[in-house]
Design a protein around this motif. Structure first.
Motif, PDB file in Angstrom:
ATOM      1  N   ARG A   1     -14.689  22.137 -50.023  1.00  0.00           N
ATOM      2  CA  ARG A   1     -13.928  22.827 -48.978  1.00  0.00           C
ATOM      3  C   ARG A   1     -14.775  23.092 -47.731  1.00  0.00           C
ATOM      4  O   ARG A   1     -14.271  23.118 -46.623  1.00  0.00           O
ATOM      5  CB  ARG A   1     -13.388  24.149 -49.513  1.00  0.00           C
ATOM      6  CG  ARG A   1     -12.437  23.996 -50.686  1.00  0.00           C
ATOM      7  CD  ARG A   1     -11.098  23.541 -50.151  1.00  0.00           C
ATOM      8  NE  ARG A   1     -10.164  23.226 -51.193  1.00  0.00           N
ATOM      9  CZ  ARG A   1      -9.049  23.933 -51.428  1.00  0.00           C
ATOM     10  NH1 ARG A   1      -8.776  24.986 -50.709  1.00  0.00           N
ATOM     11  NH2 ARG A   1      -8.223  23.579 -52.381  1.00  0.00           N
ATOM     12  N   PHE A   2     -16.081  23.324 -47.942  1.00  0.00           N
ATOM     13  CA  PHE A   2     -16.974  23.570 -46.799  1.00  0.00           C
ATOM     14  C   PHE A   2     -17.031  22.332 -45.906  1.00  0.00           C
ATOM     15  O   PHE A   2     -16.880  22.429 -44.694  1.00  0.00           O
ATOM     16  CB  PHE A   2     -18.396  23.887 -47.284  1.00  0.00           C
ATOM     17  CG  PHE A   2     -18.581  25.271 -47.820  1.00  0.00           C
ATOM     18  CD1 PHE A   2     -19.338  26.201 -47.131  1.00  0.00           C
ATOM     19  CD2 PHE A   2     -18.022  25.649 -49.024  1.00  0.00           C
ATOM     20  CE1 PHE A   2     -19.525  27.479 -47.627  1.00  0.00           C
ATOM     21  CE2 PHE A   2     -18.199  26.914 -49.525  1.00  0.00           C
ATOM     22  CZ  PHE A   2     -18.954  27.846 -48.831  1.00  0.00           C
TER      23      PHE A   2
ATOM     24  N   MET B   1     -24.304  35.669 -49.602  1.00  0.00           N
ATOM     25  CA  MET B   1     -24.710  35.427 -50.993  1.00  0.00           C
ATOM     26  C   MET B   1     -25.462  36.633 -51.547  1.00  0.00           C
ATOM     27  O   MET B   1     -25.322  36.980 -52.720  1.00  0.00           O
ATOM     28  CB  MET B   1     -25.545  34.162 -51.072  1.00  0.00           C
ATOM     29  CG  MET B   1     -24.656  32.936 -51.075  1.00  0.00           C
ATOM     30  SD  MET B   1     -25.523  31.480 -51.518  1.00  0.00           S
ATOM     31  CE  MET B   1     -25.710  30.751 -49.951  1.00  0.00           C
TER      32      MET B   1
ATOM     33  N   GLY C   1      -9.579  24.358 -56.674  1.00  0.00           N
ATOM     34  CA  GLY C   1      -9.794  24.541 -55.243  1.00  0.00           C
ATOM     35  C   GLY C   1      -9.036  25.762 -54.752  1.00  0.00           C
ATOM     36  O   GLY C   1      -7.891  25.975 -55.138  1.00  0.00           O
ATOM     37  N   LEU C   2      -9.667  26.556 -53.929  1.00  0.00           N
ATOM     38  CA  LEU C   2      -9.035  27.773 -53.418  1.00  0.00           C
ATOM     39  C   LEU C   2      -9.112  27.789 -51.902  1.00  0.00           C
ATOM     40  O   LEU C   2      -9.840  27.007 -51.297  1.00  0.00           O
ATOM     41  CB  LEU C   2      -9.751  29.011 -53.970  1.00  0.00           C
ATOM     42  CG  LEU C   2      -9.822  29.129 -55.491  1.00  0.00           C
ATOM     43  CD1 LEU C   2     -10.806  30.206 -55.886  1.00  0.00           C
ATOM     44  CD2 LEU C   2      -8.448  29.455 -56.052  1.00  0.00           C
ATOM     45  N   ASP C   3      -8.382  28.726 -51.312  1.00  0.00           N
ATOM     46  CA  ASP C   3      -8.460  28.867 -49.862  1.00  0.00           C
ATOM     47  C   ASP C   3      -9.293  30.096 -49.517  1.00  0.00           C
ATOM     48  O   ASP C   3      -9.536  30.950 -50.357  1.00  0.00           O
ATOM     49  CB  ASP C   3      -7.050  29.007 -49.286  1.00  0.00           C
ATOM     50  CG  ASP C   3      -6.290  27.699 -49.387  1.00  0.00           C
ATOM     51  OD1 ASP C   3      -6.923  26.650 -49.152  1.00  0.00           O
ATOM     52  OD2 ASP C   3      -5.096  27.721 -49.736  1.00  0.00           O
TER      53      ASP C   3
ATOM     54  N   TYR D   1     -15.392  32.655 -51.601  1.00  0.00           N
ATOM     55  CA  TYR D   1     -16.423  32.284 -50.623  1.00  0.00           C
ATOM     56  C   TYR D   1     -16.693  30.777 -50.715  1.00  0.00           C
ATOM     57  O   TYR D   1     -16.715  30.079 -49.707  1.00  0.00           O
ATOM     58  CB  TYR D   1     -17.701  33.080 -50.861  1.00  0.00           C
ATOM     59  CG  TYR D   1     -18.819  32.685 -49.935  1.00  0.00           C
ATOM     60  CD1 TYR D   1     -18.657  32.760 -48.548  1.00  0.00           C
ATOM     61  CD2 TYR D   1     -20.022  32.200 -50.425  1.00  0.00           C
ATOM     62  CE1 TYR D   1     -19.663  32.371 -47.687  1.00  0.00           C
ATOM     63  CE2 TYR D   1     -21.036  31.804 -49.572  1.00  0.00           C
ATOM     64  CZ  TYR D   1     -20.846  31.889 -48.206  1.00  0.00           C
ATOM     65  OH  TYR D   1     -21.838  31.485 -47.352  1.00  0.00           O
ATOM     66  N   THR D   2     -16.874  30.283 -51.957  1.00  0.00           N
ATOM     67  CA  THR D   2     -17.164  28.842 -52.105  1.00  0.00           C
ATOM     68  C   THR D   2     -15.895  28.003 -52.021  1.00  0.00           C
ATOM     69  O   THR D   2     -15.964  26.822 -51.720  1.00  0.00           O
ATOM     70  CB  THR D   2     -17.837  28.535 -53.461  1.00  0.00           C
ATOM     71  OG1 THR D   2     -16.942  28.936 -54.507  1.00  0.00           O
ATOM     72  CG2 THR D   2     -19.136  29.269 -53.620  1.00  0.00           C
ATOM     73  N   MET D   3     -14.759  28.620 -52.327  1.00  0.00           N
ATOM     74  CA  MET D   3     -13.449  27.962 -52.249  1.00  0.00           C
ATOM     75  C   MET D   3     -13.282  26.813 -53.249  1.00  0.00           C
ATOM     76  O   MET D   3     -12.361  26.040 -53.153  1.00  0.00           O
ATOM     77  CB  MET D   3     -13.148  27.463 -50.829  1.00  0.00           C
ATOM     78  CG  MET D   3     -13.074  28.581 -49.825  1.00  0.00           C
ATOM     79  SD  MET D   3     -12.624  28.016 -48.190  1.00  0.00           S
ATOM     80  CE  MET D   3     -14.146  27.311 -47.629  1.00  0.00           C
ATOM     81  N   TYR D   4     -14.230  26.666 -54.157  1.00  0.00           N
ATOM     82  CA  TYR D   4     -14.057  25.674 -55.219  1.00  0.00           C
ATOM     83  C   TYR D   4     -14.860  26.144 -56.418  1.00  0.00           C
ATOM     84  O   TYR D   4     -16.060  26.351 -56.312  1.00  0.00           O
ATOM     85  CB  TYR D   4     -14.562  24.291 -54.773  1.00  0.00           C
ATOM     86  CG  TYR D   4     -13.887  23.163 -55.516  1.00  0.00           C
ATOM     87  CD1 TYR D   4     -12.922  22.379 -54.897  1.00  0.00           C
ATOM     88  CD2 TYR D   4     -14.187  22.903 -56.844  1.00  0.00           C
ATOM     89  CE1 TYR D   4     -12.279  21.365 -55.588  1.00  0.00           C
ATOM     90  CE2 TYR D   4     -13.546  21.892 -57.537  1.00  0.00           C
ATOM     91  CZ  TYR D   4     -12.595  21.130 -56.900  1.00  0.00           C
ATOM     92  OH  TYR D   4     -11.964  20.127 -57.577  1.00  0.00           O
TER      93      TYR D   4
ATOM     94  N   TRP E   1     -16.988  35.454 -54.965  1.00  0.00           N
ATOM     95  CA  TRP E   1     -17.720  34.172 -55.006  1.00  0.00           C
ATOM     96  C   TRP E   1     -16.737  33.001 -54.962  1.00  0.00           C
ATOM     97  O   TRP E   1     -16.926  32.032 -54.228  1.00  0.00           O
ATOM     98  CB  TRP E   1     -18.581  34.121 -56.266  1.00  0.00           C
ATOM     99  CG  TRP E   1     -19.262  32.799 -56.481  1.00  0.00           C
ATOM    100  CD1 TRP E   1     -18.940  31.867 -57.409  1.00  0.00           C
ATOM    101  CD2 TRP E   1     -20.367  32.270 -55.741  1.00  0.00           C
ATOM    102  NE1 TRP E   1     -19.786  30.779 -57.307  1.00  0.00           N
ATOM    103  CE2 TRP E   1     -20.666  30.991 -56.287  1.00  0.00           C
ATOM    104  CE3 TRP E   1     -21.129  32.725 -54.667  1.00  0.00           C
ATOM    105  CZ2 TRP E   1     -21.686  30.191 -55.797  1.00  0.00           C
ATOM    106  CZ3 TRP E   1     -22.148  31.917 -54.185  1.00  0.00           C
ATOM    107  CH2 TRP E   1     -22.423  30.671 -54.732  1.00  0.00           C
TER     108      TRP E   1
END
Lengths: 348, 386
Positions: free
Chosen positions: B107-108, A52, A157-159, A243-246, A240
Motif C-alpha cells: 500500500r505504501f 513506529m 490489505g487495509l486502508d 499504519y502499514t495497511m497490509y 500497526w
C-alpha cells in the motif's frame, strides 16, 4: 527562585504524585509541545520513525504492566498484537468507524489474553512462559489457516484510518493518532500502577504467597493484568495494521514477542518510563547502525557489505552488554543521571 | 602552487558541471544478515552487479544509477523505516526482497507511486487490483507449481492417474501455492494421496516420509527452502522412497546439491532463470562482472530483476520526466522483453502483472542441474492472483 532539595512527603497522596516539582511539569510540557510540532520540522522518514516508536511504546507499556509489574512473563505478546491487528482490520473492512474498530480490537484481544492467562494461576516463571508461547503458536496457526477471515498466507490489505471523514493517509497525520493513543496508554498504565490494582500487581510479582495472605485474589488480579495488557496490545496491533495497511501472519510471529521482551528489559522492567526508553532505543538502534554502516561504506566501499551483515551481531552484542552492565535498564540510568544533575557540581 | 590550485579548481568546476552527475536513485532492500540471508546475499550481489554493469555502459539515458541499499534483516519494521528513508532521498523505484517486506509495503508503494520489483513471487502480487505498483520477473509460485504438474502430466505414460504427495512447511510461503496445486492437480486428473508438513527448520522428516511412503506417491511436491529440502531428500534416500521430488524455486539451488549430495540425484527442481554457465548473452556479462566465479541462480534472478527494471526506467526516461507512474507504465508496456537470455521473455500488462507463464524444469544431480524442459502455460485470467 526556590528549588527542591531531596524529597520530603507528608502524605501518601504527595508520594504518588506524577510530578514532584514544577520544573518536571514545565519540561514535560515543553517536550510534548516540541513533539506535537515535530511533523512540521522533521522529515517524512523521521516522522515515520516516531510513528513506529509510538506504536512500540503502547505494546511495551502493555507488556511491562504484565511482565514487569505483575511478574507474569509472556512470550505471546506478538500474537496478541496480531489479534488486535486482524480484529481491527476486519471491523474497518466491514465499515466500522475507526475508533470503534480499534476499541473492539482491544476488547477482543483482552478476552483472548484472559483466556490464555487462565493457566497463570497454576504456572509461573518459565512454565508460564511456555504456556504463553503456546498462545503464540496457536494464534499464529489461526492467522495462517483461518483463511476466510484473515486472508491466510496472502494477508489482508487495509486502508488508512478515516476519522471524521479525514483520511490519515500520510505519516504526519498518522503521527497525531499514534501519539495521542500512546500518550493515553502511558497515562492509563501509570495511573493503574498508582491504584489498589497496581499495588496488588506489584505484590504478586514480589511474592505471590505474601500477596495472597494479605487478601489479594491471585487469580482475579493476574487475569486483570492479562486483560489490560492484552487490551493495549490489541490497540497497538490495530494501529500497526492501519499504519502499514497490509498485514500478514509473518508480521506477528515469535520474533515480535521477543522484540517486545527485549524492549522492556532494555528499558527497565516494571517502569513506565523504561518502556518508553526501551521502545525508542530498540526502534532507533537498527537505524543508527544502518547510518553507521553507510558512513563506514563511504570510506571503505568494500567493507560496507560486511559491516551491514555485522549490524545484527552488534545489535545482539548491545543487548547482552545491557543485561550484564545495566540490568535495571535505561530507566535506572535515567534516574542516576537525574540524581547527578540534582547535586551538580557537588557530587557528595 | 598557484597553478596546482587553478588545476584543482578547474577540475572541481568540470566535475560539478559534468552531466554524468545526474543520477537516478533506486532503493534496494536486502537481507544480508537475517533469516533469508543465505539466498538474500547472492540476490543482492546480482542487483548490485547489474547496477555496476549498467553504469559502466553509461547508465540509463545518460544518467548514472545510484543504488541506496539497506540490509533490513527480514524485519518488517526496518523495511518500512528503510523505505521511508529511501523516499526522503528521492528514489524513483525500489528493488525489494521477501514476502514479509514486499507485502507490508504494497500500500505504501501504491500510495507513493514507487514501482517495486521484488523476489517475492506470491501470486496475488501479480494482480494490479491488489498491488498496482508491484512487479517481479519470475512466474509466480502458483504458476511454477502448475507448470510442473502440467509437465509431469504431459510426460506420464502409464495407464493410471499420477499419485501426488505434498510436503510443505506450515508457513505463509509454503502454503501460498497449495490451493492452486490442489485445484489444478484435480483438473489434470492427479490423485492426491498424501499431504504433510515439514517445517523450514526441521532436522528430520523421517516420520512424514514413512507415512507418505505407505501411500506410494509417484511425485512429491516439496515447498520448503534449501535446508528443509535437503533434509527431506536425504531422509527419502534413507527410507528408500521411490517417488520423484519436485523442489520449488527457493528449495532448489546450488547449495541444495552440496547439502543433499547423492540424495538429490534424479529429482526435479523448478527455476525461472537459467543457471550459471548457460550459453546466453547475459552470462558473458555476468562472467565479466564476477571474474568468472560461479554464481547461484538467485544471483542471476537478482541481476535480471534489476535489468528489467532498468529497461522500464530507460523507456520512461526517454518519454519524459522520470516519475514512478511513468516507470510503472513503461513496465506495463514491456512485450516479450528479453533480459539477455537470463530469464524467459518478460511482458507486463495493465491488468496483469504476471511476467510470463514459463517455468524451467531442471533435473538435479549432485554435480549439476540439467534443463529438461521449458514449460509454458496459457495465461488464464482466472489464475491471476491465485
Amino acid at each position: 527562585m526556590r528549588g527542591k532539595c531531596g524529597l520530603f512527603h507528608t502524605s501518601y497522596a504527595s508520594e504518588t504524585r506524577f510530578f514532584q516539582s514544577g520544573f518536571q511539569k514545565l519540561s514535560l510540557g515543553l517536550f510534548l509541545v516540541l513533539l506535537l510540532c515535530s511533523p512540521f520540522f522533521l522529515s517524512n522518514y523521521q516522522v515515520s520513525m516516531l510513528n513506529m516508536i509510538n506504536i512500540a511504546v503502547i505494546g511495551a507499556v502493555a507488556l511491562n504492566l504484565l511482565t514487569g509489574c505483575c511478574g507474569q512473563i509472556s512470550l505471546g505478546h506478538g500474537a496478541f498484537i496480531g489479534v488486535g491487528a486482524y480484529t481491527t482490520g476486519i471491523c474497518t473492512l466491514a465499515g466500522w468507524p475507526f475508533f470503534a474498530a480499534l476499541l473492539f480490537g482491544g476488547l477482543v484481544t483482552a478476552v483472548v489474553g484472559m483466556l490464555f492467562g487462565i493457566p497463570s494461576l497454576r504456572l509461573k516463571g518459565i512454565y508460564l512462559a511456555i504456556a504463553t508461547l503456546a498462545a503464540q503458536l496457536i494464534l499464529s496457526y489461526v492467522f495462517l489457516h483461518w483463511t476466510s477471515v484473515t486472508g491466510g498466507a496472502i494477508g489482508m490489505g487495509l486502508d488508512a484510518p478515516v476519522i471524521l471523514g479525514m483520511s490519515l493517509d500520510n505519516d504526519a497525520k498518522m503521527f497525531y493518532l499514534t501519539f495521542g493513543v500512546a500518550a493515553a496508554s502511558v497515562l492509563l498504565v501509570a495511573n493503574i500502577l498508582r491504584t489498589r490494582h497496581g499495588r496488588a500487581f506489584v505484590a504478586i510479582r514480589d511474592f505471590h504467597q505474601s500477596a495472597e495472605s494479605v487478601g489479594i485474589n491471585l487469580f482475579a488480579y493476574k487475569l486483570q493484568a492479562f486483560a489490560v495488557s492484552s487490551f493495549l496490545a490489541g490497540i497497538a496491533g490495530g494501529l500497526w495494521a492501519h499504519y502499514t495497511m497490509y498485514i500478514t501472519p509473518e508480521q506477528f510471529d515469535i520474533m515480535l514477542s521477543i522484540q517486545y521482551l527485549a524492549i522492556i528489559i532494555i528499558g527497565g522492567l516494571g517502569s513506565v518510563l523504561g518502556s518508553i526508553f526501551g521502545a525508542v532505543f530498540v526502534t532507533l538502534l537498527p537505524e543508527f547502525l544502518g547510518v553507521l554502516a553507510q558512513w563506514a561504506g563511504s570510506f571503505f566501499p568494500n567493507i560496507s557489505m560486511y559491516f551491514l551483515a555485522l549490524r545484527e551481531g552488534i545489535f545482539g552484542l548491545i543487548l547482552v552488554l545491557f543485561l550484564i552492565f545495566e540490568p535495571e535498564g535505561l530507566a535506572h540510568r535515567w534516574r542516576l543521571i537525574k540524581a547527578y544533575w540534582k547535586l551538580y557540581p557537588f557530587a557528595h | 602552487m598557484r597553478r596546482k590550485l587553478f588545476t584543482l579548481a578547474a577540475a572541481l568546476v568540470l566535475f560539478a558541471a559534468s552531466p554524468g552527475l545526474a543520477q537516478i536513485k533506486i532503493g534496494v532492500l536486502s537481507d544480508l544478515s537475517g533469516p533469508t540471508s543465505d539466498v538474500g546475499r547472492p540476490y543482492a550481489d546480482g542487483v548490485r552487479h547489474c547496477v555496476e554493469y549498467l553504469n559502466k555502459q553509461g547508465g540509463i539515458a545518460g544518467q548514472r544509477i545510484e543504488m541506496l541499499q539497506v540490509d533490513y534483516a527480514y524485519n518488517v519494521q526496518q523495511a518500512i523505516a528503510a523505505y521511508n528513508r529511501f523516499k526522503g532521498q528521492g528514489i524513483v523505484a525500489l528493488q525489494g526482497w521477501g514476502t514479509a517486506d514486499t507485502e507490508a509495503l504494497v500500500r505504501f508503494v501504491a500510495r507513493d507511486e514507487i514501482p517495486t520489483y521484488s523476489a517475492s513471487y506470491s501470486a496475488h502480487l501479480a494482480d494490479p487490483q491488489v498491488a498496482p505498483f508491484n512487479f517481479f520477473i519470475a512466474a509466480d509460485y502458483s504458476t511454477q507449481a502448475r507448470a510442473a504438474l502440467q509437465y509431469f502430466h504431459d510426460n506420464w505414460t502409464e495407464d493410471r492417474p499420477i499419485r501426488l504427495g505434498l510436503l510443505y512447511p506450515n508457513h505463509p510461503y509454503g502454503l501460498a501455492p497449495i490451493p492452486a496445486i490442489k485445484t489444478f492437480a484435480q483438473e489434470l486428473g492427479y490423485e492426491l494421496v498424501a499431504e504433510d508438513n515439514v517445517g523450514l527448520g526441521d532436522m528430520d522428516a523421517t516420520s512424514q516420509l514413512l507415512r507418505m511412503q505407505r501411500q506410494r506417491p509417484d511425485y512429491v511436491w516439496v515447498g520448503g527452502t534449501i535446508s528443509s529440502t535437503a533434509v527431506i531428500l536425504k531422509d527419502a534416500q534413507k527410507v528408500g522412497m521411490q517417488a520423484k521430488f519436485i523442489t520449488n524455486i527457493w528449495g532448489s539451488d546450488e547449495q541444495l546439491l552440496q547439502l543433499a549430495g547423492s540424495a538429490v540425484n534424479g529429482h526435479y527442481g523448478l527455476q525461472t532463470s537459467v543457471v550459471f554457465g548457460t550459453d546466453v548473452p547475459g552470462m558473458e556479462v555476468i562472467k565479466e562482472m564476477t571474474g568468472g566465479r560461479p554464481q547461484m541462480t538467485h544471483y542471476i534472478r537478482g541481476f535480471a530483476s534489476m535489468y528489467v527494471m532498468a529497461e522500464s526506467i530507460r523507456i520512461a526516461a526517454e518519454k519524459g520526466p522520470l516519475t514512478g507512474r511513468a516507470i510503472r507504465d513503461a513496465s506495463r508496456a514491456l512485450r516479450d522483453f528479453d533480459p539477455m537470455g537470463l530469464t524467459p521473455p518478460i511482458s507486463f500488462f495493465e491488468d496483469d502483472h504476471r511476467p510470463n507463464m514459463v517455468v524451467y524444469i531442471y533435473q538435479l544431480f549432485e554435480d549439476r542441474m540439467e534443463m529438461l524442459a521449458e514449460q509454458e502455460l496459457e495465461r488464464r485470467p482466472e489464475w491471476l492472483g491465485h
